[in-house]
Scaffold this active site. Structure first.
Site, short mmCIF file in Angstrom:
data_model
loop_
_atom_site.label_atom_id
_atom_site.label_comp_id
_atom_site.label_asym_id
_atom_site.label_seq_id
_atom_site.Cartn_x
_atom_site.Cartn_y
_atom_site.Cartn_z
N CYS A 1 -2.94 5.64 5.60
CA CYS A 1 -4.28 5.87 5.67
C CYS A 1 -4.74 6.20 7.04
O CYS A 1 -3.63 6.63 8.32
CB CYS A 1 -5.23 4.42 4.81
SG CYS A 1 -4.92 2.54 6.39
N ASP B 1 2.56 2.54 2.77
CA ASP B 1 2.27 3.48 3.51
C ASP B 1 3.69 3.21 4.13
O ASP B 1 4.32 2.19 4.85
CB ASP B 1 1.37 2.78 5.09
CG ASP B 1 -0.18 3.12 4.48
OD1 ASP B 1 -0.32 3.92 3.12
OD2 ASP B 1 -0.81 2.63 4.54
N CYS C 1 0.93 -0.92 0.14
CA CYS C 1 0.05 -0.02 -0.30
C CYS C 1 0.72 1.25 0.19
O CYS C 1 0.22 2.53 -0.61
CB CYS C 1 -1.01 0.79 0.78
SG CYS C 1 -0.01 -0.11 2.86
N CYS D 1 -2.57 -2.59 9.09
CA CYS D 1 -1.65 -1.27 8.81
C CYS D 1 -1.63 -1.89 10.98
O CYS D 1 -0.58 -1.37 10.44
CB CYS D 1 -3.30 -0.34 8.73
SG CYS D 1 -4.25 -0.56 7.14
FE1 FES Z 1 -1.66 -0.01 4.44
FE2 FES Z 1 -2.99 1.62 6.05
S1 FES Z 1 -3.47 0.56 4.07
S2 FES Z 1 -0.96 0.69 6.17
#
Ligand code: FES
Length: 133
Positions: A58, A35, A33, A102
């Site tokens: 996110c 992040d 993602c 996450c």
């Molecule tokens: Fe990957 Fe939140 S969508 S850490």
């Protein structure tokens, strides 16, 4: 949907910021993602006396990072190393299934920050032993 606790930590994250005089820091990223999270720790007598984080991510990653620091603050290093993804999720009143990954960032960055603290200690101890004033 997100729990009230997640929304609370997203809107008002705790312990945000860098820490220039940190005793240890750890960064992790999720390649899927994009992040990423860095956690900074200040340690006294094997206790996490201060902790902060910077995250690019996110809503859930902001809330889980915030909760990670809340859970870890004031804990011994041993106890902090035992904080799990599930502890973070439970403390936030749950996370949607697709957002549970996450919480990996918080646990990973916290463990890396503690590991980095131990590495820094070893380097400092080695310098103390080398006879150089
Ligand atoms: Fe990957 Fe939140 S969508 S850490």
């Amino acid at each position: 949907m997100y729990s009230e606790k997640v929304i609370e930590h997203f809107k008002n994250p705790q312990n945000v910021g860098s820490m220039p005089d940190a005793d240890g820091e750890g960064s992790v990223g999720d390649p899927n993602c994009g992040d990423c999270l860095t956690i900074y720790v200040k340690i006294q007598d094997e206790i996490i006396v201060d902790i902060s984080f910077l995250v690019f991510g996110c809503t859930a990653s902001i809330a889980t990072s915030s909760m990670t620091t809340v859970l870890a603050k004031g804990k011994s290093l041993g106890d902090a190393l035992e904080i799990t993804e599930q502890d973070i999720i439970d403390s936030l009143g749950g996370l949607p299934k697709e957002k549970q990954h996450c919480s990996n960032l918080g646990v990973g960055a916290l463990r890396k920050a503690i590991q980095n603290y131990y590495e820094n200690q070893r380097i400092a101890d080695a310098h103390d032993d080398d006879g150089v004033p």
